[in-house]
Design a protein around this motif. Sequence first.
Motif, PDB file in Angstrom:
ATOM      1  N   GLU A 277     -37.551 -28.766 -66.017  1.00 54.66           N
ATOM      2  CA  GLU A 277     -38.184 -28.606 -64.714  1.00 54.66           C
ATOM      3  C   GLU A 277     -38.093 -27.145 -64.267  1.00 54.66           C
ATOM      4  O   GLU A 277     -37.189 -26.414 -64.669  1.00 54.66           O
ATOM      5  CB  GLU A 277     -37.503 -29.496 -63.660  1.00 54.66           C
ATOM      6  CG  GLU A 277     -37.578 -30.988 -63.957  1.00 54.66           C
ATOM      7  CD  GLU A 277     -36.893 -31.810 -62.884  1.00 54.66           C
ATOM      8  OE1 GLU A 277     -36.533 -31.235 -61.829  1.00 54.66           O
ATOM      9  OE2 GLU A 277     -36.711 -33.023 -63.096  1.00 54.66           O
ATOM     10  N   PHE A 278     -39.031 -26.749 -63.437  1.00 53.47           N
ATOM     11  CA  PHE A 278     -38.929 -25.461 -62.740  1.00 53.47           C
ATOM     12  C   PHE A 278     -39.636 -25.610 -61.402  1.00 53.47           C
ATOM     13  O   PHE A 278     -40.448 -26.535 -61.207  1.00 53.47           O
ATOM     14  CB  PHE A 278     -39.534 -24.323 -63.562  1.00 53.47           C
ATOM     15  CG  PHE A 278     -41.036 -24.348 -63.673  1.00 53.47           C
ATOM     16  CD1 PHE A 278     -41.829 -23.636 -62.777  1.00 53.47           C
ATOM     17  CD2 PHE A 278     -41.665 -25.076 -64.674  1.00 53.47           C
ATOM     18  CE1 PHE A 278     -43.211 -23.655 -62.884  1.00 53.47           C
ATOM     19  CE2 PHE A 278     -43.044 -25.101 -64.790  1.00 53.47           C
ATOM     20  CZ  PHE A 278     -43.827 -24.387 -63.891  1.00 53.47           C
ATOM     21  N   GLY A 279     -39.293 -24.736 -60.489  1.00 52.07           N
ATOM     22  CA  GLY A 279     -39.854 -24.865 -59.148  1.00 52.07           C
ATOM     23  C   GLY A 279     -40.043 -23.535 -58.484  1.00 52.07           C
ATOM     24  O   GLY A 279     -39.628 -22.482 -58.998  1.00 52.07           O
ATOM     25  N   LEU A 280     -40.682 -23.561 -57.316  1.00 53.40           N
ATOM     26  CA  LEU A 280     -40.912 -22.325 -56.572  1.00 53.40           C
ATOM     27  C   LEU A 280     -40.831 -22.581 -55.078  1.00 53.40           C
ATOM     28  O   LEU A 280     -41.020 -23.693 -54.583  1.00 53.40           O
ATOM     29  CB  LEU A 280     -42.261 -21.706 -56.963  1.00 53.40           C
ATOM     30  CG  LEU A 280     -43.539 -22.520 -56.791  1.00 53.40           C
ATOM     31  CD1 LEU A 280     -44.095 -22.374 -55.389  1.00 53.40           C
ATOM     32  CD2 LEU A 280     -44.580 -22.078 -57.812  1.00 53.40           C
ATOM     33  N   LEU A 281     -40.538 -21.492 -54.364  1.00 52.31           N
ATOM     34  CA  LEU A 281     -40.508 -21.489 -52.907  1.00 52.31           C
ATOM     35  C   LEU A 281     -41.595 -20.527 -52.428  1.00 52.31           C
ATOM     36  O   LEU A 281     -41.630 -19.359 -52.843  1.00 52.31           O
ATOM     37  CB  LEU A 281     -39.153 -21.026 -52.363  1.00 52.31           C
ATOM     38  CG  LEU A 281     -37.939 -21.946 -52.514  1.00 52.31           C
ATOM     39  CD1 LEU A 281     -37.417 -21.916 -53.947  1.00 52.31           C
ATOM     40  CD2 LEU A 281     -36.834 -21.526 -51.553  1.00 52.31           C
TER      41      LEU A 281
END
Length: 677
Positions: A277-281
């Motif tokens: 998984e990876f994410g961003l703000l």
Amino acid sequence: MTDLSMLVHAKMPLAAWIIDIEQSSVPWCNDAAEALLADSLNDIKSGQRLIGDALQKRLSLYIEALELGEELPFKWPYVSKDGARYKVIGSVISLGNGRRGLSVEAHPDLSHVSLPTPTSITASITSSTLPRAPESSGLLTQFRTLSFAAFNPKGEMIEASECFIGVFGDIQYIRDLFAVSGAANSFIQRLERLECLSQEIRLSSKQGVRWYKVEVSYHHFTNNVYLLTHDIQEERDHEVALYRLNNYDSLTLLPNRNLLYQQLESALVNARKREREFGLLYIDLDSFKVINDNFGHRVGDELIQRVAERIKTCIPPRACLYRLGGDEFVVVLENTTGIEELQNIAESIMQNASNTYLVAKMEMMITASIGIASYPQHADDIDNLLKNADAAMYRAKSTGHNMYFVYENNMAENIDAHLTLGGGLRKAIEEEQFVLHYQPKIRLCDEEVVGAEALIRWVHPELGMISPDQFIPLAEESGLILPLGEWVIRRACRQLKEWRESGVAPIKMSVNLSSRQFMQADLVDMVERVLQETGVEPEYFELELTESMLMADAQQSIDKLHGFRKLGLTLSIDDFGTGYSSLAYLKKFPIQTLKIDRSFINDLGLDSDNDAIVKATIAMAKSLNLKVIAEGVETRSQFDLLDGYGCQEVQGYLFSKPLCGEDFLRYMSSQNVVTFA
């Protein structure tokens, strides 16, 4: 030229330069190119070197059809002042932001000259450089501009040109040239295998460690090594500068949108391959426009820098921070363990926002709204991941400042409601509760109507007429300025078309762009589409932009303005003199008109300072071949003074207030601007 001269020309540094086809300019060239093209380039030291129209058109035919890195299928000849002949070769390169250019080199054309064979050249040089030769200062010492040296098979110096000694000093062994021992060992191993080399490598010179292009050849019988070096540090520095220009924000030095997409694409590939998984703000500062409006853009820029520095201290070392432009940032975190890890980063950023920022000797406080989205939970591609994080950010902004939201499935469907901070703006756009009024623009020399500025009004069903000062900031803050701005452009074009069909002589329609609208990625395409749909000729359409808007990101502004100019639109700087501007950039902006702000017109003839500013602005505009229009003209004395100063157009209540479409048509009829068939 003699055979030896031709040999030297062949070994001299290649003249290299870059051609920006779109801007018809040569934004960079090396020293050899400056010397070679001194008589061909205009204003060679200015950085804006124009190329001829004929060459531009010819190059444009090929550049889009070729892949990056491919050479043009033709070479063009060039003859220098001293009669030397060259063949010019171009290959396609990227200039960033989807734009293409050419990397060009001029190669000496030796086809018409009979030169000695390589063997005879090597033999003649060797005979003059061997220690036992009677003339120990042989041919090599005569090379004054060529960095050339000879070494025996053990790597010991035999002889070198003056240029070589001037650059590297009086060295004894070939190993002494290298800044890194590992590179020296690898290079010497290749020499022992008698490999012919042409390599870019770092060498230790008197000026320090620099990049050089090194060419190596050998004597057929003695195996002596002949080394030719060319300093390419300037080219390397240019490549680094060009890379930073295209991929880093000049204000915060953070990576920009280009590198953001590169990391997201890489993160997506790795996540799919390893099932991670990876994410961003998505971060947007709250009420940042208030800072710019009240304290100016210099203070706003400094605050952006302080905010960027603080956000970097709030995120993990393995997270990356990007600036998208304006007051928007993105944090990317790969290999996340869950959404909680992204929430912890958001909470850390919000907690630190409670501390003030020292800016321009003032203590300021600013918060941020944050949206969070994660792969694969919230999207399975880059565009949707960014869009959903953006939607979550707007939910946070519409709910309250200094908050974060994690994306939910219904946010995209209901985002209109969250964006409508005023409770009726979205509905007003859908129901077209807006109207446009048009204020005539008058030419001073004959007082004829030559244009109209479109001004939006909100006719609320309950509150009546609402001033733009009340709802434009609301539209900016909520993001609804984008659909509203498109509606204004489309309605203004339709009105212009209706006037023309009613018999109105051709006039130019002007529309103001907001800062948020100007940042819209597909703005140029949208305007082109509207013009085509309404049938309005681009030469009769003008966009007005403010100084502050253009200077927020000057280089991106230049690129976008050139896109509009390619469509054939006229561009104007509105409210000139009230914002933070740079005269150095003003001459780079492809604009045609300066519009003097009404604040300088109010006291014209009564305030000597205002008179001086207006006169200086008009004089400067004339020197830059720009048209000048003054707004807010209400008296005949103001009109007469502007006429005497050389102003070309005016608008104001002296002639007419803003009028609805029908009233404007009647006004033009009274001015004999309507010619009915």
